[in-house]
Scaffold this active site. Structure first.
Site, PDB file in Angstrom:
ATOM      1  N   HIS A 151      30.447   8.792 -20.194  1.00  0.00           N
ATOM      2  CA  HIS A 151      30.336   8.166 -21.413  1.00  0.00           C
ATOM      3  C   HIS A 151      28.788   8.080 -22.189  1.00  0.00           C
ATOM      4  O   HIS A 151      28.077   7.818 -21.050  1.00  0.00           O
ATOM      5  CB  HIS A 151      30.934   7.030 -21.964  1.00  0.00           C
TER       6      HIS A 151
ATOM      7  N   HIS B 179      37.545   2.558 -21.131  1.00  0.00           N
ATOM      8  CA  HIS B 179      37.211   1.643 -20.003  1.00  0.00           C
ATOM      9  C   HIS B 179      36.675   0.440 -20.538  1.00  0.00           C
ATOM     10  O   HIS B 179      36.856  -0.823 -20.225  1.00  0.00           O
ATOM     11  CB  HIS B 179      36.466   2.205 -18.824  1.00  0.00           C
TER      12      HIS B 179
END
Length: 359
Positions: A240, A188
Site C-alpha cells: 500500500h 488491513h
C-alpha cells in the site's frame, strides 16, 4: 429502594411478557437476516469483485516496487483480530467481576449475555467497515506499489512516457493481478484500527476497576500501537501507499465511533441497567408474593395482612363483603329488640286482666 418504584402493576406479567418476547424474537430474526444479506454482499465484493481498470504512466516509480512476501496475510489478520476482540471482551468482564467495590455484582449468566451482545455489536461494525473497504477498492481501482512486478503489463512502448490506458497483464497469478488494482484504502489498516478504536472506547466505558489507574491507559495504548504497526507493515511490504494506510486508519476509526455511538451506548451504562434490573425483579417478586397472600386469604376467609399499597389495590369483593363483627352486632340487636317487645306485650296483657277484675 423507594416503595413508589414498586408501581409495576401485575399486568406486566403473563400477557405483556409473552408479547414482548414475541416482538424480541421477530426483531432478532429480522436483524439476523439483514446481517446475513450484508455479509453475502461483502463476501461477494471481497472474493469476486472486479476493480476498475486504471491506466498508468510508463515512468511511474510509485508502482514500480518489487513484490514482497506479506508480513501478515489477510487470513492471519482476521484470525488475530477476532481472537483479540474476544479476549478483550472476556478480560474486561472478568476484571469487573473481580472488582469487589463495583456494585452491583452481576451474575455469571448476565456477564455471559453481556459479552455475547457486545461481541455481536462488534461484528456489525466489522461488516460495515468491510463493505466500505471492498466497495471503495473496486470502485477506485488504485494500483498498488508492486503493480508492475505483479502484472508485468504489455503495452505499446511508443506511447511512453505518456499515459498508458491499453495494456494486458502477463503475470501468472490472476488473484494477485486482481489484488494489484485494489490499493485504496488499506483493508488491513481499516480493520486493525477499527478493532483498536472500538475496544478503546469499550474499555473506557465498560471497565470499572479501582485497583489500578494505568491499566486502562496501557490497554488502550497497546491496541492503538498494534494497529499502527499493522498499517506500517503494509507500506514496508510494498502492498500500500502511505495515503492508503492513512485512509484505512480514518475509515476504521469513523466506523468504530459511529457503531459505538448508535448501538453500543445502549448497554454502556451497565450500572444503571443493573440497578433497574434489580429494582424490577424485586418489584415483581413483591407483587407475586402479595398475590399469593391474597389468594390464600380468599380461600381461608381469614383476616388480611397489610399489603404493598403501591403495587396493587384491594379487590372490590373485599370492599363489598360485610365484616363478621358487624353481622354479629346486627343479629344481637335484633334479638334484644325481640325480647323487649315480648316483655311489653306481657305487661299490657297483665294490665288488661287487672282492669277487668276491678270492674
Amino acid at each position: 429502594m423507594k416503595v413508589e418504584y414498586c408501581k409495576c402493576s401485575m399486568a406486566v406479567s403473563t400477557q405483556g411478557m409473552s408479547s414482548s418476547k414475541r416482538k424480541n424474537i421477530i426483531r432478532t430474526i429480522v436483524d439476523v437476516l439483514i446481517w446475513l444479506a450484508a455479509s453475502f454482499v461483502a463476501f461477494y465484493l471481497f472474493t469476486f469483485g472486479k476493480p476498475y481498470k486504471n491506466g498508468f504512466f510508463c515512468d511511474d516509480k510509485s508502482i514500480s516496487y518489487p513484490s514482497l512476501q506479506e508480513s501478515i496475510s489477510t487470513p492471519v489478520l482476521v484470525a488475530i483480530g477476532f481472537t483479540v476482540s474476544i479476549l478483550v471482551v472476556v478480560f474486561v468482564e472478568i476484571l469487573n467481576r473481580l472488582e469487589k467495590t463495583s456494585k452491583p455484582q452481576c451474575q455469571l449468566r448476565q456477564v455471559f449475555e453481556r459479552c455475547v451482545k457486545n461481541y455481536l455489536v462488534f461484528l456489525i461494525g466489522f461488516l460495515i467497515q468491510e463493505l466500505f473497504v471492498d466497495g471503495i477498492k473496486n470502485k477506485m481501482g488504485i494500483l498498488r506499489p508492486n503493480f508492475f512486478d505483479v502484472c508485468k503489463p504489455q503495452y505499446n512502448t511508443s506511447l511512453c512516457p505518456g499515459y498508458i490506458s491499453e495494456y494486458r497483464c502477463t503475470g501468472n497469478d490472476e488473484k494477485q493481478i486482481r489484488s494489484s488494482r485494489q490499493s485504496f484504502p488499506s483493508g488491513h489498516s481499516s480493520f486493525s484500527m477499527y478493532i483498536a478504536v472500538y475496544f478503546c472506547i469499550y474499555i473506557e466505558k465498560r471497565l470499572q476497576i479501582r485497583f489500578s489507574k494505568l491499566l486502562k491507559l496501557f490497554l488502550q495504548t497497546g491496541l492503538i500501537f498494534a494497529a499502527i504497526l499493522c498499517g506500517l507493515g503494509r507500506i514496508i511490504d510494498n502492498k500500500h501507499h502511505p495515503s492508503d494506510v492513512l485512509a484505512g486508519f480514518i475509515l476504521g476509526s469513523i466506523v468504530a465511533i459511529v457503531v459505538v455511538s448508535n448501538v453500543l451506548n445502549l448497554s454502556f451504562n451497565s450500572k444503571a441497567l443493573d440497578q433497574h434490573y434489580i429494582l424490577w425483579s424485586n418489584c415483581v417478586q413483591t407483587a407475586e408474593k402479595t398475590a399469593n397472600e391474597k389468594r390464600d386469604y380468599l380461600q381461608s376467609e381469614s383476616e388480611t395482612s397489610d399489603y404493598c399499597v403501591s403495587c396493587e389495590r384491594p379487590l372490590d369483593n373485599d370492599l363489598e363483603k360485610p365484616s363478621p363483627i358487624l353481622e354479629t352486632d346486627f343479629y344481637q340487636g335484633r334479638d334484644i329488640e325481640r325480647n323487649v317487645s315480648s316483655k311489653q306485650l306481657i305487661e299490657i296483657q297483665n294490665n288488661n286482666h287487672q282492669t277487668v277484675s276491678l270492674s
